[in-house]
Design an enzyme around this catalytic site. Sequence first.
Site, short mmCIF file in Angstrom:
data_model
loop_
_atom_site.label_atom_id
_atom_site.label_comp_id
_atom_site.label_asym_id
_atom_site.label_seq_id
_atom_site.Cartn_x
_atom_site.Cartn_y
_atom_site.Cartn_z
N ARG A 10 0.79 -1.22 0.12
CA ARG A 10 0.00 0.07 -0.11
C ARG A 10 0.78 1.20 0.15
O ARG A 10 0.55 2.16 -0.72
CB ARG A 10 -0.90 0.01 1.28
CG ARG A 10 -2.29 -1.05 0.89
CD ARG A 10 -2.99 -0.76 2.36
NE ARG A 10 -1.93 -1.41 3.60
CZ ARG A 10 -2.65 -1.36 4.67
NH1 ARG A 10 -4.06 -1.17 5.17
NH2 ARG A 10 -1.97 -1.94 5.65
N MET A 11 1.92 1.38 0.61
CA MET A 11 2.73 2.48 0.64
C MET A 11 3.72 2.46 -0.61
O MET A 11 3.78 3.41 -1.06
CB MET A 11 3.45 2.42 2.18
CG MET A 11 2.60 2.85 3.49
SD MET A 11 2.33 4.68 3.49
CE MET A 11 3.96 5.20 3.94
N GLY A 12 4.43 1.28 -0.46
CA GLY A 12 5.72 1.29 -1.61
C GLY A 12 4.99 1.50 -2.70
O GLY A 12 5.57 2.19 -3.64
N ASN A 95 9.27 1.16 8.92
CA ASN A 95 9.16 1.71 10.42
C ASN A 95 10.12 0.76 11.29
O ASN A 95 9.92 0.12 12.08
CB ASN A 95 7.93 1.24 10.88
CG ASN A 95 6.92 2.45 10.34
OD1 ASN A 95 7.39 3.72 10.21
ND2 ASN A 95 5.69 2.08 10.26
N SER A 121 5.33 8.99 6.87
CA SER A 121 4.28 9.03 7.22
C SER A 121 3.23 9.73 6.12
O SER A 121 3.47 10.46 5.36
CB SER A 121 4.22 10.17 8.58
OG SER A 121 2.75 10.29 9.11
N GLY A 123 0.36 7.47 5.02
CA GLY A 123 -0.51 6.24 4.88
C GLY A 123 -1.20 6.03 3.39
O GLY A 123 -0.51 6.78 2.54
N LYS A 173 10.67 9.45 13.64
CA LYS A 173 9.32 8.71 13.12
C LYS A 173 8.70 7.91 14.48
O LYS A 173 7.59 7.93 14.44
CB LYS A 173 9.62 8.10 11.97
CG LYS A 173 8.40 6.97 11.55
CD LYS A 173 7.28 8.01 11.13
CE LYS A 173 6.25 7.29 10.28
NZ LYS A 173 5.69 5.91 10.78
N HIS A 176 6.91 10.32 16.51
CA HIS A 176 5.65 10.70 15.79
C HIS A 176 4.60 9.41 16.06
O HIS A 176 3.46 10.12 16.16
CB HIS A 176 6.42 10.97 14.41
CG HIS A 176 5.06 10.89 13.38
ND1 HIS A 176 4.39 9.88 13.24
CD2 HIS A 176 4.58 12.04 12.66
CE1 HIS A 176 3.41 10.29 12.19
NE2 HIS A 176 3.62 11.60 11.93
N ASN A 177 4.98 8.60 15.86
CA ASN A 177 4.06 7.32 16.05
C ASN A 177 3.59 7.40 17.55
O ASN A 177 2.29 7.02 17.99
CB ASN A 177 4.38 6.20 15.62
CG ASN A 177 4.60 6.34 14.07
OD1 ASN A 177 4.53 7.15 13.41
ND2 ASN A 177 4.16 4.91 13.35
N GLU A 180 1.05 9.90 18.13
CA GLU A 180 -0.24 9.61 17.27
C GLU A 180 -0.86 8.80 18.17
O GLU A 180 -2.36 8.69 18.32
CB GLU A 180 0.20 8.94 16.10
CG GLU A 180 -0.76 8.15 15.38
CD GLU A 180 -0.55 7.35 13.95
OE1 GLU A 180 -0.69 6.14 14.08
OE2 GLU A 180 0.56 7.89 13.32
#
Length: 302
Positions: A10-12, A95, A121, A123, A173, A176-177, A180
């Site tokens: 989904r990301m790559g 991650n 980040s 999504g 990161k 950051h998470n 979140e």
Amino acid sequence: MELGMVGLGRMGGNMAQRLLTGGHHIVAFDPQPLAVKAAEGNGADGASSLDELVSKLTAPKAVWVMVPDGAPTESTIKSLAELLSDGDMILDGGNSNFNDSIRRSKELAESGIEFMDVGTSGGVWGLTEGYSMMVGGSDEAFARIEPLIQTLAPSLTSGYGHVGPAGAGHYVKMVHNGIEYGLMQAYAEGFELMNAREDMALDMAQIAEIWREGSVVRSWLLDLTAAAFQEDGDLSGLAAYVDDSGEGRWTVQESVDLAVPIPVITAALQARFRSRQDQPFGAKILSAMRNQFGGHAVRKAE
């Protein structure tokens, strides 16, 4: 620029597509042939193996790894290290734990291979909105790959930055998470409190929409919450089970190691643990103690 992309999930997959749209040449590989075919449909040069991917790149070569953290990332980077040469570069956009990134940077440097850790980040919305990226590595390596980062970022001048040496990207990161986790928990608790006031018949979807405009608590996370309420007003289709992906735990562990209190993030992580328990044993202990010391009424197990 030219880039090898390993991992087209989904990301790559979306990142490869955004880079292609931005005019970059992408050589793409994923263990799933259908993912490679989809990337080819967007204009990528597909590869059936890491060997083929590396062979299609021009020196000095750069390969972006976008696979799950842990063993998949470790094995992929080790395999690439055997295929790449002095002056080439590996970027880890997943991650990964920042300690692993520091170690990998040192190991790859022995072969003259540059390593960049890119905390990413955004999504599934990153394809259209751009990705927030926190980059760790040398100044020289960052200057080399900045055009790629700029294409992935929300704009040429914002949403990304070179935050420090190797490991710094994934460290930032991680925090950051962790933040979140805390933000999500605050929203969850607030809505749960309002939902419990049955006599007022508060409409959660309506309130979420009100807060999205002009409120000091408006955010993208609130936008997503509002969308969830629109899809399933009382969230009856969801189980009250919340997983964690690792960064929250690493953030809490780092706070212990540095003796820096982060009670909100810690409580948010613990709340996720509790969500996975049916009839927590600790709660039974509390019930038993109340009954023993004061004869308080208890509820028997069904």
